[in-house]
Design a protein around this motif. Structure first.
Motif, PDB file in Angstrom:
ATOM      1  N   GLU A  22      28.147   2.613  20.978  1.00 30.19           N
ATOM      2  CA  GLU A  22      27.611   3.473  21.429  1.00 30.19           C
ATOM      3  C   GLU A  22      27.552   4.950  22.196  1.00 30.19           C
ATOM      4  O   GLU A  22      28.363   5.158  22.311  1.00 30.19           O
ATOM      5  N   ALA A  28      16.949   5.561  27.145  1.00 34.06           N
ATOM      6  CA  ALA A  28      16.990   4.642  25.723  1.00 34.06           C
ATOM      7  C   ALA A  28      16.356   3.932  26.207  1.00 34.06           C
ATOM      8  O   ALA A  28      15.012   3.229  25.232  1.00 34.06           O
ATOM      9  N   CYS A  29      15.357   2.682  26.885  1.00 33.94           N
ATOM     10  CA  CYS A  29      14.183   2.712  27.431  1.00 33.94           C
ATOM     11  C   CYS A  29      13.549   1.605  29.034  1.00 33.94           C
ATOM     12  O   CYS A  29      13.981   2.058  29.374  1.00 33.94           O
ATOM     13  N   ASP A  87      17.101  -3.795  19.886  1.00 35.10           N
ATOM     14  CA  ASP A  87      18.772  -3.446  20.227  1.00 35.10           C
ATOM     15  C   ASP A  87      19.285  -4.487  20.845  1.00 35.10           C
ATOM     16  O   ASP A  87      19.206  -5.306  21.362  1.00 35.10           O
TER      17      ASP A  87
END
Length: 107
Positions: A22, A28-29, A87
């Motif tokens: 990545e 991201a979350c 994800d």
């Protein structure tokens, strides 16, 4: 159409995969274990991750419209589904349960 409760039951983070594949990202979350969302029929609940909603919305729609026993007995509660977001670095597992309460959403 029924309301559905969507509960974050597990989050995972695969740092070895992130480091290997990545590109670094700052945020991201926002999903955390124990968070609960209520869907009004087919409408994405406020605060729900767009990507997670894309993964689960067909199941929410089916359960909200009275569908049950998905995949021939997959879940102990036939009016529920366990779905993960897509994800691969930090998957989140969601329990979706149809409620007895009717949605205010028009079909």
């Amino acid at each position: 159409m029924k309301k559905c409760r969507i509960t974050v039951v597990r989050t995972a983070s695969y740092t070895d995969l992130m480091e290997k594949y990545e590109n670094p990202i700052e945020h991201a979350c926002d999903m955390r274990e124990g968070m609960v969302f209520i869907s009004e029929g087919w409408q994405k609940p406020e605060g729900m991750c767009d990507s997670a909603w894309e993964s689960m919305s067909p199941f929410v729609m089916t359960l909200a419209h009275g569908g049950s026993n998905l995949y021939d007995g997959w879940m102990k509660n036939p009016h529920s589904a366990m779905i993960s977001c897509n994800d691969g670095f930090r998957p989140v597992s969601f329990l979706i349960e149809a409620l007895d309460e009717e949605s205010g959403q028009q079909e």
